[in-house]
Design a protein around this motif. Structure first.
Motif, PDB file in Angstrom:
ATOM      1  N   HIS A  62       0.831  -1.208   0.000  1.00  0.00           N
ATOM      2  CA  HIS A  62       0.000   0.000   0.000  1.00  0.00           C
ATOM      3  C   HIS A  62       0.863   1.254   0.000  1.00  0.00           C
ATOM      4  CE1 HIS A  62      -4.182  -1.592   1.187  1.00  0.00           C
ATOM      5  NE2 HIS A  62      -3.483  -2.558   0.645  1.00  0.00           N
ATOM      6  N   ARG A  63       1.932   1.243   0.764  1.00  0.00           N
ATOM      7  CA  ARG A  63       2.830   2.409   0.787  1.00  0.00           C
ATOM      8  C   ARG A  63       3.418   2.663  -0.595  1.00  0.00           C
ATOM      9  NH1 ARG A  63       5.661   0.896   6.422  1.00  0.00           N
ATOM     10  NH2 ARG A  63       4.178   1.953   7.781  1.00  0.00           N
ATOM     11  N   LEU A  64       3.825   1.596  -1.284  1.00  0.00           N
ATOM     12  CA  LEU A  64       4.390   1.751  -2.627  1.00  0.00           C
ATOM     13  C   LEU A  64       3.380   2.356  -3.595  1.00  0.00           C
ATOM     14  CD1 LEU A  64       6.359  -1.607  -2.940  1.00  0.00           C
ATOM     15  CD2 LEU A  64       7.340   0.701  -2.850  1.00  0.00           C
ATOM     16  N   VAL A  65       2.150   1.880  -3.542  1.00  0.00           N
ATOM     17  CA  VAL A  65       1.109   2.423  -4.422  1.00  0.00           C
ATOM     18  C   VAL A  65       0.841   3.888  -4.068  1.00  0.00           C
ATOM     19  CG1 VAL A  65      -1.340   2.271  -5.052  1.00  0.00           C
ATOM     20  CG2 VAL A  65       0.055   0.182  -4.908  1.00  0.00           C
ATOM     21  N   ASN A  66       0.712   4.191  -2.791  1.00  0.00           N
ATOM     22  CA  ASN A  66       0.477   5.580  -2.374  1.00  0.00           C
ATOM     23  C   ASN A  66       1.623   6.492  -2.799  1.00  0.00           C
ATOM     24  OD1 ASN A  66      -2.087   5.333  -1.204  1.00  0.00           O
ATOM     25  ND2 ASN A  66      -1.216   4.574   0.702  1.00  0.00           N
ATOM     26  N   GLU A  67       2.851   6.027  -2.692  1.00  0.00           N
ATOM     27  CA  GLU A  67       4.004   6.825  -3.122  1.00  0.00           C
ATOM     28  C   GLU A  67       3.958   7.073  -4.627  1.00  0.00           C
ATOM     29  OE1 GLU A  67       7.459   4.700  -1.739  1.00  0.00           O
ATOM     30  OE2 GLU A  67       6.947   5.063   0.362  1.00  0.00           O
ATOM     31  N   ALA A  68       3.571   6.062  -5.395  1.00  0.00           N
ATOM     32  CA  ALA A  68       3.493   6.217  -6.849  1.00  0.00           C
ATOM     33  C   ALA A  68       2.418   7.224  -7.249  1.00  0.00           C
ATOM     34  CB  ALA A  68       3.229   4.866  -7.509  1.00  0.00           C
ATOM     35  N   LEU A  69       1.426   7.408  -6.379  1.00  0.00           N
ATOM     36  CA  LEU A  69       0.318   8.318  -6.679  1.00  0.00           C
ATOM     37  C   LEU A  69       0.359   9.598  -5.841  1.00  0.00           C
ATOM     38  CD1 LEU A  69      -2.527   5.693  -7.050  1.00  0.00           C
ATOM     39  CD2 LEU A  69      -1.194   6.811  -8.856  1.00  0.00           C
ATOM     40  N   ALA A  70       1.512   9.931  -5.302  1.00  0.00           N
ATOM     41  CA  ALA A  70       1.648  11.108  -4.435  1.00  0.00           C
ATOM     42  C   ALA A  70       1.158  12.382  -5.117  1.00  0.00           C
ATOM     43  CB  ALA A  70       3.099  11.270  -3.991  1.00  0.00           C
ATOM     44  N   ASP A  71       1.461  12.571  -6.390  1.00  0.00           N
ATOM     45  CA  ASP A  71       1.021  13.782  -7.090  1.00  0.00           C
ATOM     46  C   ASP A  71      -0.496  13.845  -7.188  1.00  0.00           C
ATOM     47  OD1 ASP A  71       3.607  14.679  -7.412  1.00  0.00           O
ATOM     48  OD2 ASP A  71       3.792  13.958  -9.480  1.00  0.00           O
ATOM     49  N   GLU A  72      -1.135  12.696  -7.351  1.00  0.00           N
ATOM     50  CA  GLU A  72      -2.598  12.677  -7.422  1.00  0.00           C
ATOM     51  C   GLU A  72      -3.213  13.052  -6.078  1.00  0.00           C
ATOM     52  OE1 GLU A  72      -4.371  12.526 -10.160  1.00  0.00           O
ATOM     53  OE2 GLU A  72      -2.502  12.320 -11.273  1.00  0.00           O
ATOM     54  N   PHE A  73      -2.625  12.576  -4.993  1.00  0.00           N
ATOM     55  CA  PHE A  73      -3.135  12.956  -3.668  1.00  0.00           C
ATOM     56  C   PHE A  73      -2.965  14.457  -3.435  1.00  0.00           C
ATOM     57  CE2 PHE A  73      -2.849   8.395  -2.714  1.00  0.00           C
ATOM     58  CZ  PHE A  73      -4.078   8.216  -2.089  1.00  0.00           C
ATOM     59  N   LYS A  74      -1.876  15.018  -3.932  1.00  0.00           N
ATOM     60  CA  LYS A  74      -1.645  16.459  -3.780  1.00  0.00           C
ATOM     61  C   LYS A  74      -2.632  17.279  -4.598  1.00  0.00           C
ATOM     62  CE  LYS A  74       3.302  15.971  -2.992  1.00  0.00           C
ATOM     63  NZ  LYS A  74       4.634  16.116  -3.618  1.00  0.00           N
ATOM     64  N   SER A  75      -3.181  16.682  -5.666  1.00  0.00           N
ATOM     65  CA  SER A  75      -4.059  17.443  -6.565  1.00  0.00           C
ATOM     66  C   SER A  75      -5.540  17.074  -6.444  1.00  0.00           C
ATOM     67  CB  SER A  75      -3.597  17.266  -8.017  1.00  0.00           C
ATOM     68  OG  SER A  75      -3.830  15.932  -8.446  1.00  0.00           O
ATOM     69  N   GLY A  76      -5.939  16.434  -5.336  1.00  0.00           N
ATOM     70  CA  GLY A  76      -7.361  16.238  -5.108  1.00  0.00           C
ATOM     71  C   GLY A  76      -7.845  14.815  -4.941  1.00  0.00           C
ATOM     72  N   LEU A  77      -6.994  13.823  -5.168  1.00  0.00           N
ATOM     73  CA  LEU A  77      -7.404  12.447  -4.879  1.00  0.00           C
ATOM     74  C   LEU A  77      -7.584  12.349  -3.371  1.00  0.00           C
ATOM     75  CD1 LEU A  77      -7.890   9.496  -5.671  1.00  0.00           C
ATOM     76  CD2 LEU A  77      -5.420   9.137  -5.559  1.00  0.00           C
ATOM     77  N   HIS A  78      -8.754  11.925  -2.939  1.00  0.00           N
ATOM     78  CA  HIS A  78      -9.055  11.914  -1.509  1.00  0.00           C
ATOM     79  C   HIS A  78      -8.903  10.529  -0.887  1.00  0.00           C
ATOM     80  CE1 HIS A  78     -10.952  13.007   2.259  1.00  0.00           C
ATOM     81  NE2 HIS A  78     -11.758  11.971   2.129  1.00  0.00           N
ATOM     82  N   ALA A  79      -9.358   9.503  -1.587  1.00  0.00           N
ATOM     83  CA  ALA A  79      -9.344   8.154  -1.003  1.00  0.00           C
ATOM     84  C   ALA A  79      -9.050   7.109  -2.069  1.00  0.00           C
ATOM     85  CB  ALA A  79     -10.692   7.855  -0.355  1.00  0.00           C
ATOM     86  N   LEU A  80      -8.336   6.078  -1.655  1.00  0.00           N
ATOM     87  CA  LEU A  80      -7.938   5.012  -2.572  1.00  0.00           C
ATOM     88  C   LEU A  80      -8.056   3.673  -1.860  1.00  0.00           C
ATOM     89  CD1 LEU A  80      -6.634   4.554  -5.391  1.00  0.00           C
ATOM     90  CD2 LEU A  80      -4.419   4.628  -4.252  1.00  0.00           C
ATOM     91  N   ALA A  81      -8.895   2.815  -2.389  1.00  0.00           N
ATOM     92  CA  ALA A  81      -8.993   1.439  -1.886  1.00  0.00           C
ATOM     93  C   ALA A  81      -8.022   0.604  -2.717  1.00  0.00           C
ATOM     94  CB  ALA A  81     -10.415   0.910  -2.053  1.00  0.00           C
ATOM     95  N   ILE A  82      -7.088  -0.069  -2.038  1.00  0.00           N
ATOM     96  CA  ILE A  82      -6.006  -0.764  -2.736  1.00  0.00           C
ATOM     97  C   ILE A  82      -6.062  -2.264  -2.483  1.00  0.00           C
ATOM     98  CG2 ILE A  82      -3.500  -0.998  -2.975  1.00  0.00           C
ATOM     99  CD1 ILE A  82      -3.307   1.893  -1.845  1.00  0.00           C
ATOM    100  N   ASP A  83      -6.029  -3.020  -3.565  1.00  0.00           N
ATOM    101  CA  ASP A  83      -5.839  -4.474  -3.523  1.00  0.00           C
ATOM    102  C   ASP A  83      -4.581  -4.729  -4.342  1.00  0.00           C
ATOM    103  OD1 ASP A  83      -5.952  -7.234  -3.522  1.00  0.00           O
ATOM    104  OD2 ASP A  83      -7.755  -7.365  -4.768  1.00  0.00           O
ATOM    105  N   ALA A  84      -3.440  -4.838  -3.667  1.00  0.00           N
ATOM    106  CA  ALA A  84      -2.140  -5.002  -4.325  1.00  0.00           C
ATOM    107  C   ALA A  84      -1.599  -6.398  -4.010  1.00  0.00           C
ATOM    108  CB  ALA A  84      -1.167  -3.937  -3.848  1.00  0.00           C
ATOM    109  N   ARG A  85      -1.320  -7.152  -5.062  1.00  0.00           N
ATOM    110  CA  ARG A  85      -0.888  -8.537  -4.887  1.00  0.00           C
ATOM    111  C   ARG A  85       0.322  -8.864  -5.746  1.00  0.00           C
ATOM    112  NH1 ARG A  85      -5.730 -11.904  -3.352  1.00  0.00           N
ATOM    113  NH2 ARG A  85      -7.306 -10.361  -2.835  1.00  0.00           N
TER     114      ARG A  85
END
Length: 87
Positions: A62-85
């Motif tokens: 989850h941390r890796l996915v959140n880090e990859a999407l850091a710019d999206e969180f900064k620009s308005g992405l509020h919540a992300l449900a992650i299923d990473a396998r």
């Protein structure tokens, strides 16, 4: 796909070269909740399968996915449900 959805797909593809990737805009389910915006594009679900997750805990994935999407969180992405396998 929404513009943000396209950017999420592009960022995760570049970061992980996934074997499987599904990105869904769930914003319509959160109308009136915290972080929701009239135009949507705030709440997403991601299912990703990638070699990069092999040997990593769920928290680390989850941390890796959140880090990859850091710019999206900064620009308005509020919540992300992650299923990473791993494969």
């Amino acid at each position: 796909m929404t513009r943000r959805q396209d950017r999420i797909v592009r960022a995760l593809t570049q970061a992980f070269a996934p074997l499987e990737l599904q990105v869904e805009d769930d914003s319509h389910r959160h109308h009136g909740h915290a972080g929701a915006r009239p135009g949507g594009e705030t709440h997403y679900s991601v299912r990703i399968v990638a070699e990069a997750f092999t040997g990593k805990s769920a928290v680390a994935r989850h941390r890796l996915v959140n880090e990859a999407l850091a710019d999206e969180f900064k620009s308005g992405l509020h919540a992300l449900a992650i299923d990473a396998r791993s494969p």
